[in-house]
Structure formats: C-alpha cells, structure tokens
Design a protein around this motif. Structure first.
Motif, PDB file in Angstrom:
ATOM      1  N   SER A 128       0.829  -1.207   0.000  1.00  0.00           N
ATOM      2  CA  SER A 128       0.000   0.000   0.000  1.00  0.00           C
ATOM      3  C   SER A 128       0.863   1.255   0.000  1.00  0.00           C
ATOM      4  O   SER A 128       0.548   2.242  -0.673  1.00  0.00           O
ATOM      5  N   LEU A 129       1.964   1.232   0.746  1.00  0.00           N
ATOM      6  CA  LEU A 129       2.890   2.373   0.748  1.00  0.00           C
ATOM      7  C   LEU A 129       3.482   2.597  -0.638  1.00  0.00           C
ATOM      8  O   LEU A 129       3.612   3.735  -1.093  1.00  0.00           O
ATOM      9  N   GLU A 130       3.837   1.522  -1.324  1.00  0.00           N
ATOM     10  CA  GLU A 130       4.387   1.632  -2.679  1.00  0.00           C
ATOM     11  C   GLU A 130       3.346   2.212  -3.626  1.00  0.00           C
ATOM     12  O   GLU A 130       3.663   3.071  -4.456  1.00  0.00           O
ATOM     13  N   GLN A 131       2.097   1.744  -3.495  1.00  0.00           N
ATOM     14  CA  GLN A 131       1.036   2.261  -4.353  1.00  0.00           C
ATOM     15  C   GLN A 131       0.791   3.743  -4.084  1.00  0.00           C
ATOM     16  O   GLN A 131       0.581   4.524  -5.014  1.00  0.00           O
ATOM     17  N   LEU A 132       0.804   4.129  -2.821  1.00  0.00           N
ATOM     18  CA  LEU A 132       0.622   5.534  -2.465  1.00  0.00           C
ATOM     19  C   LEU A 132       1.747   6.381  -3.049  1.00  0.00           C
ATOM     20  O   LEU A 132       1.495   7.440  -3.630  1.00  0.00           O
ATOM     21  N   ALA A 133       2.976   5.924  -2.916  1.00  0.00           N
ATOM     22  CA  ALA A 133       4.119   6.667  -3.449  1.00  0.00           C
ATOM     23  C   ALA A 133       4.005   6.825  -4.967  1.00  0.00           C
ATOM     24  O   ALA A 133       4.258   7.908  -5.508  1.00  0.00           O
ATOM     25  N   THR A 134       3.601   5.768  -5.653  1.00  0.00           N
ATOM     26  CA  THR A 134       3.434   5.820  -7.104  1.00  0.00           C
ATOM     27  C   THR A 134       2.345   6.815  -7.487  1.00  0.00           C
ATOM     28  O   THR A 134       2.517   7.628  -8.398  1.00  0.00           O
ATOM     29  N   THR A 135       1.235   6.766  -6.775  1.00  0.00           N
ATOM     30  CA  THR A 135       0.121   7.672  -7.051  1.00  0.00           C
ATOM     31  C   THR A 135       0.513   9.121  -6.808  1.00  0.00           C
ATOM     32  O   THR A 135       0.227  10.005  -7.632  1.00  0.00           O
ATOM     33  N   LEU A 136       1.188   9.381  -5.693  1.00  0.00           N
ATOM     34  CA  LEU A 136       1.610  10.759  -5.397  1.00  0.00           C
ATOM     35  C   LEU A 136       2.598  11.271  -6.438  1.00  0.00           C
ATOM     36  O   LEU A 136       2.524  12.430  -6.857  1.00  0.00           O
TER      37      LEU A 136
END
Length: 63
Positions: A38-46
């Motif tokens: 989830s952290l990786e997905q958040l970083a990618t989205t941001l």
C-alpha cells in the motif's frame, strides 16, 4: 521544479531534499497502518499526481 524551490532559488537540489524529507515523514506516519504494498502504491500515485500537476504548471509562478 516546484513553486517553492523556484521562489527560494534552491533549485533541483532543494526540491530533492524536500521530497526525501516529505517521503520519510509519510513513511513514519503511515508505516504502521499501511502494508508495504500500500505504501508503494501511495508513493506511485503521489508521484504521478505531482508529475501531472507539474506538467500542467499548476501552483507554479507565471512568467
């Protein structure tokens, strides 16, 4: 370059340092409630949103 680093003259080095500091703070606050994926997905989205905003020059000084 972000509008903040454009105003203070810090340029890309200042933006890189600020980005790193922000990512570290987010990791500190979100590491417990979010999984690593989830952290990786958040970083990618941001990062994607930041790129879109920069491409559109939203929040950047005009001129």
């Amino acid at each position: 370059m972000s509008s903040a680093s454009g105003l203070d003259g810090g340029g890309p080095d200042a933006q890189d340092a600020a980005t790193s500091a922000c990512e570290n703070e987010l990791r500190t606050w979100l590491a417990d409630p979010l999984t690593a994926r989830s952290l990786e997905q958040l970083a990618t989205t941001l990062a994607r949103r930041r790129g879109t905003r920069e491409d559109a020059r939203v929040g950047m000084p005009a001129g």
